[in-house]
Design an enzyme around this catalytic site. Structure first.
Site, PDB file in Angstrom:
ATOM      1  N   LYS A 171     -14.574 -11.132   7.668  1.00 16.50           N
ATOM      2  CA  LYS A 171     -15.475  -9.995   7.939  1.00 16.50           C
ATOM      3  C   LYS A 171     -16.849 -10.313   7.359  1.00 16.50           C
ATOM      4  O   LYS A 171     -17.270  -9.748   6.350  1.00 16.50           O
ATOM      5  CB  LYS A 171     -14.933  -8.731   7.293  1.00 16.50           C
ATOM      6  CG  LYS A 171     -13.699  -8.177   7.977  1.00 16.50           C
ATOM      7  CD  LYS A 171     -13.296  -6.885   7.277  1.00 16.50           C
ATOM      8  CE  LYS A 171     -11.864  -6.500   7.556  1.00 16.50           C
ATOM      9  NZ  LYS A 171     -11.301  -5.668   6.475  1.00 16.50           N
TER      10      LYS A 171
ATOM     11  N   ARG B 201       0.815  -1.219   0.000  1.00 14.63           N
ATOM     12  CA  ARG B 201       0.000   0.000   0.000  1.00 14.63           C
ATOM     13  C   ARG B 201       0.846   1.265   0.000  1.00 14.63           C
ATOM     14  O   ARG B 201       0.391   2.307  -0.484  1.00 14.63           O
ATOM     15  CB  ARG B 201      -0.957   0.000   1.194  1.00 14.63           C
ATOM     16  CG  ARG B 201      -2.075  -1.007   1.010  1.00 14.63           C
ATOM     17  CD  ARG B 201      -3.068  -0.976   2.135  1.00 14.63           C
ATOM     18  NE  ARG B 201      -4.186  -1.859   1.841  1.00 14.63           N
ATOM     19  CZ  ARG B 201      -5.294  -1.939   2.559  1.00 14.63           C
ATOM     20  NH1 ARG B 201      -5.439  -1.194   3.626  1.00 14.63           N
ATOM     21  NH2 ARG B 201      -6.256  -2.759   2.220  1.00 14.63           N
TER      22      ARG B 201
ATOM     23  N   GLY C  12      -7.116  -6.495   1.885  1.00 14.96           N
ATOM     24  CA  GLY C  12      -5.759  -6.472   2.427  1.00 14.96           C
ATOM     25  C   GLY C  12      -5.194  -7.865   2.622  1.00 14.96           C
ATOM     26  O   GLY C  12      -4.054  -8.150   2.227  1.00 14.96           O
TER      27      GLY C  12
ATOM     28  N   GLY D 173     -13.206  -3.572   1.457  1.00 15.77           N
ATOM     29  CA  GLY D 173     -14.578  -3.081   1.571  1.00 15.77           C
ATOM     30  C   GLY D 173     -14.917  -2.100   0.467  1.00 15.77           C
ATOM     31  O   GLY D 173     -16.014  -2.135  -0.107  1.00 15.77           O
TER      32      GLY D 173
HETATM   33  P1  ADP Z   1      -9.668  -9.317   3.246  1.00 12.54           P
HETATM   34  O1  ADP Z   1      -8.708  -8.508   4.076  1.00 12.54           O
HETATM   35  O2  ADP Z   1      -8.983  -9.963   2.080  1.00 12.54           O
HETATM   36  O3  ADP Z   1     -10.895  -8.543   2.874  1.00 12.54           O
HETATM   37  P2  ADP Z   1     -10.854 -10.472   5.619  1.00 12.54           P
HETATM   38  O4  ADP Z   1     -10.225  -9.397   6.412  1.00 12.54           O
HETATM   39  O5  ADP Z   1     -12.332 -10.495   5.525  1.00 12.54           O
HETATM   40  O6  ADP Z   1     -10.201 -10.536   4.162  1.00 12.54           O
HETATM   41  O7  ADP Z   1     -10.465 -11.887   6.232  1.00 12.54           O
HETATM   42  C1  ADP Z   1      -9.124 -12.324   6.313  1.00 12.54           C
HETATM   43  C2  ADP Z   1      -8.956 -13.261   7.477  1.00 12.54           C
HETATM   44  O8  ADP Z   1      -9.918 -14.287   7.441  1.00 12.54           O
HETATM   45  C3  ADP Z   1      -7.619 -13.920   7.483  1.00 12.54           C
HETATM   46  O9  ADP Z   1      -6.869 -13.418   8.562  1.00 12.54           O
HETATM   47  C4  ADP Z   1      -7.946 -15.407   7.668  1.00 12.54           C
HETATM   48  O10 ADP Z   1      -7.136 -16.035   8.640  1.00 12.54           O
HETATM   49  C5  ADP Z   1      -9.375 -15.379   8.140  1.00 12.54           C
HETATM   50  N1  ADP Z   1     -10.109 -16.608   7.832  1.00 12.54           N
HETATM   51  C6  ADP Z   1     -10.388 -17.116   6.637  1.00 12.54           C
HETATM   52  N2  ADP Z   1     -11.058 -18.278   6.733  1.00 12.54           N
HETATM   53  C7  ADP Z   1     -11.223 -18.506   8.055  1.00 12.54           C
HETATM   54  C8  ADP Z   1     -11.842 -19.548   8.821  1.00 12.54           C
HETATM   55  N3  ADP Z   1     -12.405 -20.596   8.237  1.00 12.54           N
HETATM   56  N4  ADP Z   1     -11.817 -19.442  10.175  1.00 12.54           N
HETATM   57  C9  ADP Z   1     -11.224 -18.389  10.753  1.00 12.54           C
HETATM   58  N5  ADP Z   1     -10.624 -17.376  10.095  1.00 12.54           N
HETATM   59  C10 ADP Z   1     -10.622 -17.446   8.761  1.00 12.54           C
HETATM   60 MG    MG Z   2      -8.708  -8.021   6.138  1.00  7.97          MG
END
Ligand code: ADP
Ligand code: MG
Length: 368
Positions: free
Chosen positions: A173, A36, A322, A345
């Site tokens: 999330k 970033r 992220g 988001g």
């Molecule tokens: P992004 O940042 O790509 O939008 P999120 O912040 O929503 O993604 O989610 C990322 C997190 O989700 C990672 O830290 C990952 O460890 C967690 N995660 C993914 N699948 C699972 C799961 N089945 N149980 C717990 N945590 C999970």
């Molecule tokens: Mg995230």
């Protein structure tokens, strides 16, 4: 129209506030991925090479409106000094409650002594925060090169995607993202759902999910989405196998019914292969959210397989989020993706709504 850098006129000798998204992943005060920061460099260089003095400002983490050493900008400032010497960086905007509260007095303090404003913080443009919507009310303003690219790519996906267009969603999330799934069904031809997000859907199908992460109050939403998808012939693909830990903490592989106490942490190999096939057959793919807890090697396989399919497919590929971007970087596949968005988001919301508060603010700037 949204003003671009050229619409700022002559910037030589001017002090330009650049709202960046330096919300980098950190581990114990050490930046684990500086993507970033590097992503903001073209805009910074565009301005400095034309004689402007650049002052950057960003949030970092969620410090709740007061100074908190854990979210100090110092590590980011040090990295920025290596990449763009002489560029200032203000302290974490969210150390002041006025940032998230969109307080006009805080916005005024940010632009004291500033001649022009540039928004290059795509990852924050879906928030009506002071540093995003305040400055364009009074200052000549523009979107930076990064924000401009993000808007072009994501609106392009929304308005004229090559079909089939598939969105792959995961991550943790859940409620944040479920809000957009409904309108994503207007835009895409199919949805693929993994990550922690899948368990609320599996629960909505009446399946036991053990002790996996889920959001009970979103079950109804998921049930409604499954019904909508069936009625409109736009499939929602869920995992057919899950890997995780059993109640005793041992690595285990399951179908889609998890026993009591079992925690699902990744999609299983069968699901990973099925998801890959869908990605390979698509002509446009948008991916947001890891398929599992990829930070733990035992649960990285699903995310790795999907990331590899994203790299291999002939489809136009866009990745937002992220953690999703960090996963790609960890697998060294980031260069194989057509567009790695700096917003999670924000990328979902722009796909969903076609506009963001930060873009609307720029459209209202005095020079627009
Ligand atoms: P992004 O940042 O790509 O939008 P999120 O912040 O929503 O993604 O989610 C990322 C997190 O989700 C990672 O830290 C990952 O460890 C967690 N995660 C993914 N699948 C699972 C799961 N089945 N149980 C717990 N945590 C999970
Ligand atoms: Mg995230």
């Amino acid at each position: 129209m949204i003003p671009t850098l050229d619409d700022l006129g002559d910037v030589a000798g001017k002090r330009v506030l650049v709202r960046t998204d330096f919300n980098v992943p950190m581990d114990d005060g050490v930046i684990t991925d500086d993507f970033r920061i590097r992503a903001a460099l073209p805009t910074i260089q565009w301005l400095t090479s034309r004689g402007a003095t650049v002052i950057t400002a960003s949030h970092l983490g969620r410090p709740k409106g007061r100074p908190d050493a854990r979210y100090s900008m110092d590590p980011v400032r040090a990295r920025l000094a290596e990449l763009a010497p002489g560029v200032e960086l203000l302290e974490n905007l969210r150390f002041d409650p006025g940032e998230e509260g969109n307080d006009p007095a805080f916005a005024a303090s940010l632009i004291d002594g500033i001649d022009a404003y540039v928004d290059d913080a795509f990852g924050a443009c879906h928030r009506a925060h002071a540093s995003i919507v305040g400055p364009p009310r009074v200052l000549p303003s523009a979107m930076g090169l990064l924000l401009q690219k993000e808007v072009e790519v994501l609106l392009g996906l929304r308005e004229h995607p090559k079909r089939p267009f598939v969105a792959v969603l995961g991550g943790s999330k859940i409620s944040d993202k479920l809000g957009v799934v409904e309108s994503l069904l207007n835009v895409v031809d199919a949805l693929v759902i993994g990550g922690a997000m899948c368990f609320t859907f599996l629960a909505a199908q009446g399946k036991p999910i053990g002790a996996s992460l889920w959001e009970p109050d979103q079950v109804d939403t998921c049930a409604r989405l499954l019904a909508t998808s069936a009625a409109r012939g736009k499939p929602i693909h869920l995992p057919e196998d899950i890997v995780g830990l059993d109640a005793g903490g041992n690595f285990a592989t399951y179908g889609t019914r998890l026993p009591d106490g079992a925690k699902g942490f990744d999609i299983g190999p069968g699901s990973a292969a099925a998801f890959s096939d869908i990605i390979m057959d698509a002509r446009t793919v948008f991916w947001n959210g890891p398929m599992g807890m990829f930070e733990d090697d035992r649960f990285a396989a699903g995310t790795r397989t999907v990331a590899q399919a994203m790299a291999d497919t002939k489809a136009f590929t866009v990745v937002g989020g992220g953690d999703s971007a960090a996963a790609l970087a960890q697998f060294r596949l980031d260069d194989e993706i057509d567009h790695v968005s700096t917003g999670g988001g924000a990328s979902l919301e722009l796909l969903e709504l076609g506009d963001l508060p930060g873009l609307a603010a720029l459209r209202g700037a005095p020079n627009a």
